[in-house]
Motif scaffolding. Structure first.
Motif, PDB file in Angstrom:
ATOM      1  N   LEU A 175       0.857  -1.192   0.000  1.00 49.07           N
ATOM      2  CA  LEU A 175       0.000   0.000   0.000  1.00 49.07           C
ATOM      3  C   LEU A 175       0.890   1.239   0.000  1.00 49.07           C
ATOM      4  CD1 LEU A 175      -2.679   1.558   0.396  1.00 49.07           C
ATOM      5  CD2 LEU A 175      -2.459   1.138   2.836  1.00 49.07           C
ATOM      6  N   ILE A 176       0.746   2.052  -1.052  1.00 51.49           N
ATOM      7  CA  ILE A 176       1.631   3.198  -1.237  1.00 51.49           C
ATOM      8  C   ILE A 176       0.926   4.526  -0.978  1.00 51.49           C
ATOM      9  CG2 ILE A 176       3.055   4.454  -2.891  1.00 51.49           C
ATOM     10  CD1 ILE A 176       4.336   1.977  -3.098  1.00 51.49           C
ATOM     11  N   HIS A 177       1.543   5.330  -0.109  1.00 49.09           N
ATOM     12  CA  HIS A 177       1.097   6.693   0.155  1.00 49.09           C
ATOM     13  C   HIS A 177       1.759   7.597  -0.883  1.00 49.09           C
ATOM     14  CE1 HIS A 177       0.710  10.399   2.662  1.00 49.09           C
ATOM     15  NE2 HIS A 177       1.899  10.658   2.143  1.00 49.09           N
ATOM     16  N   THR A 178       0.999   8.516  -1.486  1.00 47.73           N
ATOM     17  CA  THR A 178       1.656   9.492  -2.379  1.00 47.73           C
ATOM     18  C   THR A 178       1.668  10.855  -1.683  1.00 47.73           C
ATOM     19  OG1 THR A 178      -0.455   9.805  -3.550  1.00 47.73           O
ATOM     20  CG2 THR A 178       1.159   8.347  -4.573  1.00 47.73           C
ATOM     21  N   PRO A 179       2.695  11.652  -1.966  1.00 48.73           N
ATOM     22  CA  PRO A 179       2.862  12.906  -1.216  1.00 48.73           C
ATOM     23  C   PRO A 179       1.735  13.906  -1.469  1.00 48.73           C
ATOM     24  CG  PRO A 179       4.509  12.728  -2.985  1.00 48.73           C
ATOM     25  CD  PRO A 179       3.772  11.437  -2.945  1.00 48.73           C
ATOM     26  N   HIS A 180       1.452  14.720  -0.453  1.00 47.32           N
ATOM     27  CA  HIS A 180       0.433  15.748  -0.594  1.00 47.32           C
ATOM     28  C   HIS A 180       0.986  16.948  -1.360  1.00 47.32           C
ATOM     29  CE1 HIS A 180      -1.890  13.194   1.884  1.00 47.32           C
ATOM     30  NE2 HIS A 180      -1.123  13.352   2.950  1.00 47.32           N
ATOM     31  N   ILE A 197      -1.687   2.250  -5.261  1.00 53.43           N
ATOM     32  CA  ILE A 197      -1.173   3.618  -5.136  1.00 53.43           C
ATOM     33  C   ILE A 197      -2.325   4.494  -4.644  1.00 53.43           C
ATOM     34  CG2 ILE A 197      -0.180   5.602  -6.353  1.00 53.43           C
ATOM     35  CD1 ILE A 197       1.142   3.688  -8.296  1.00 53.43           C
ATOM     36  N   ASP A 198      -2.121   5.099  -3.479  1.00 51.82           N
ATOM     37  CA  ASP A 198      -3.238   5.783  -2.823  1.00 51.82           C
ATOM     38  C   ASP A 198      -3.209   7.305  -2.999  1.00 51.82           C
ATOM     39  OD1 ASP A 198      -5.573   5.873  -1.383  1.00 51.82           O
ATOM     40  OD2 ASP A 198      -4.856   4.471   0.132  1.00 51.82           O
ATOM     41  N   HIS A 199      -4.303   7.914  -2.525  1.00 52.83           N
ATOM     42  CA  HIS A 199      -4.466   9.383  -2.508  1.00 52.83           C
ATOM     43  C   HIS A 199      -4.382   9.989  -3.919  1.00 52.83           C
ATOM     44  CE1 HIS A 199      -3.749   8.500   1.673  1.00 52.83           C
ATOM     45  NE2 HIS A 199      -2.444   8.501   1.597  1.00 52.83           N
ATOM     46  N   ASN A 200      -5.033   9.362  -4.897  1.00 55.81           N
ATOM     47  CA  ASN A 200      -5.005   9.909  -6.252  1.00 55.81           C
ATOM     48  C   ASN A 200      -5.954  11.086  -6.406  1.00 55.81           C
ATOM     49  OD1 ASN A 200      -3.316   8.250  -8.284  1.00 55.81           O
ATOM     50  ND2 ASN A 200      -4.243   6.725  -6.936  1.00 55.81           N
ATOM     51  N   CYS A 246      -1.264  -0.970 -11.616  1.00 54.21           N
ATOM     52  CA  CYS A 246      -1.491  -0.827 -10.177  1.00 54.21           C
ATOM     53  C   CYS A 246      -2.950  -0.458  -9.917  1.00 54.21           C
ATOM     54  CB  CYS A 246      -0.624   0.292  -9.602  1.00 54.21           C
ATOM     55  SG  CYS A 246       1.145   0.019  -9.797  1.00 54.21           S
ATOM     56  N   TRP A 247      -3.382  -0.668  -8.676  1.00 57.89           N
ATOM     57  CA  TRP A 247      -4.701  -0.243  -8.239  1.00 57.89           C
ATOM     58  C   TRP A 247      -4.628   1.221  -7.822  1.00 57.89           C
ATOM     59  CZ3 TRP A 247      -8.740  -4.011  -7.847  1.00 57.89           C
ATOM     60  CH2 TRP A 247      -8.325  -5.312  -8.184  1.00 57.89           C
ATOM     61  N   ALA A 248      -5.745   1.948  -7.980  1.00 55.60           N
ATOM     62  CA  ALA A 248      -5.738   3.389  -7.696  1.00 55.60           C
ATOM     63  C   ALA A 248      -6.691   3.718  -6.551  1.00 55.60           C
ATOM     64  CB  ALA A 248      -6.129   4.164  -8.952  1.00 55.60           C
ATOM     65  N   GLY A 249      -6.116   4.135  -5.408  1.00 57.38           N
ATOM     66  CA  GLY A 249      -6.919   4.520  -4.249  1.00 57.38           C
ATOM     67  C   GLY A 249      -7.216   6.010  -4.259  1.00 57.38           C
ATOM     68  N   HIS A 250      -8.345   6.369  -3.656  1.00 59.52           N
ATOM     69  CA  HIS A 250      -8.745   7.783  -3.542  1.00 59.52           C
ATOM     70  C   HIS A 250      -9.219   8.034  -2.124  1.00 59.52           C
ATOM     71  CE1 HIS A 250      -9.146   6.587  -7.715  1.00 59.52           C
ATOM     72  NE2 HIS A 250      -8.869   7.841  -8.022  1.00 59.52           N
ATOM     73  N   SER A 251      -8.623   9.027  -1.466  1.00 62.35           N
ATOM     74  CA  SER A 251      -9.020   9.371  -0.101  1.00 62.35           C
ATOM     75  C   SER A 251      -9.989  10.548  -0.161  1.00 62.35           C
ATOM     76  CB  SER A 251      -7.785   9.746   0.718  1.00 62.35           C
ATOM     77  OG  SER A 251      -6.908   8.635   0.738  1.00 62.35           O
TER      78      SER A 251
END
Ligand SMILES: [Zn+2]
Length: 295
Positions: free
Chosen positions: A135-140, A166-169, A183-188
């Motif tokens: 589970l990957i956090h991407t920078p803000h 890959i999260d926070h898209n 990859c899978w694309a997560g959205h917060s």
């Protein structure tokens, strides 16, 4: 509809939140290990935190009928602290072999430093060794560059895309993740910043539901653990069908984390049995004896 919130930091939330989440249909969640909002000063602080995720927090969730799973890793920010980083990564195997751990994470980039890259590469190696997805956090800040940098690092590690979330898209990074990777694309979904429910519905309209995941990423900041159910409502108002929604809020996260080989799919569909007399290491969530109504 059964709901799976694949990214929520429950240690920072209250029992009211658990109650509301269960009532809104959340059956299972994943709690990724992250930082504390302020820097840890010793490695022991990580030990207690990881133990609390796999122990007390799992118990607390079960007391509200919610299945609690975790990801374990050294977060991006603290990868920059040479006093703890190496030692924390060295001890991760102690938790990586535990049953409820369904991925390595959240790991990735914050300031995109050399130390963060080394930490990420080492944790990809651990994920390979333990057969876990990541589970990957991407920078803000500087999100687009951070996302591209993440993809480069996945390639450098030789890690299979299908096993990475890959999260926070957002609108800018989603086409990159869908177009250039598998990859899978997560959205917060947050209350005021980044992605909101409406923007998410528009993205689903445009890109469909393949590899799309939504989460609340709720923590101790301004956030909302009911954002996944709230996004479902907005997607429905937007005319998105229930089959598509169900794929996003249940099938996709389940399929992704099932790659760990540690999800009991039959068990996942059932809520844990709530027994308030149960204790975890002699502690219960009750404060004194329960009050019986009518007395
Ligand atoms: Zn997080």
């Amino acid at each position: 509809m059964k709901i799976f919130d694949p990214h929520v930091h429950m240690t920072s939330r209250t029992t009211d939140d658990y109650e509301a989440m269960a009532a809104a249909g959340i059956v299972a969640l994943v709690e990724p290990a992250f930082w504390l909002g302020q820097p840890r000063t010793t490695v022991g602080s990580f030990v207690d935190y990881f133990n609390s995720l796999v122990g007390w927090e799992r118990f607390r969730a079960s007391q509200f009928g919610i299945r609690h799973l975790w990801t374990i890793g050294l977060n991006p920010k603290e990868s920059n602290n040479p006093k703890v980083a190496g030692e924390v990564i060295d001890m991760l195997p102690r938790w990586l072999e535990k049953d409820g751990v369904v991925a390595v994470g959240e790991v990735g980039y914050d300031d995109q430093t050399e130390a963060e890259e080394q930490s990420l590469l080492r944790q990809f190696e651990l994920a390979k060794e333990y057969g876990l997805p990541v589970l990957i956090h991407t920078p803000h800040r500087d999100k687009k560059r951070g996302t591209l940098h993440t993809i480069e690092t996945i390639r450098q590690a030789g890690f299979p895309d299908e096993r990475v979330l890959i999260d926070h898209n957002n609108e800018e990074t989603l086409p990159i993740v869908l177009g250039e990777t598998k990859c899978w694309a997560g959205h917060s979904i947050y209350p005021h910043t980044k992605m909101d429910e409406k923007r998410m519905a528009v993205l689903v309209d445009k890109y469909g539901s393949d590899r799309i995941i939504v989460n609340s990423a709720a923590d101790w900041g301004i956030s909302d653990p009911l954002k996944v159910p709230k996004t479902i409502d907005v997607m429905r108002q937007h005319g998105i069908g229930d089959a598509t929604i169900e794929k996003i809020v249940w099938d996709n996260p389940v399929t992704f984390f099932a790659q760990s080989g540690r999800l009991d799919l039959a068990e996942l569909h059932e809520r844990p049995v709530v027994s308030r007399t149960e204790k975890y290491e002699s502690n219960s969530i009750l404060r004194g004896e329960p009050v019986t109504s009518g007395r």
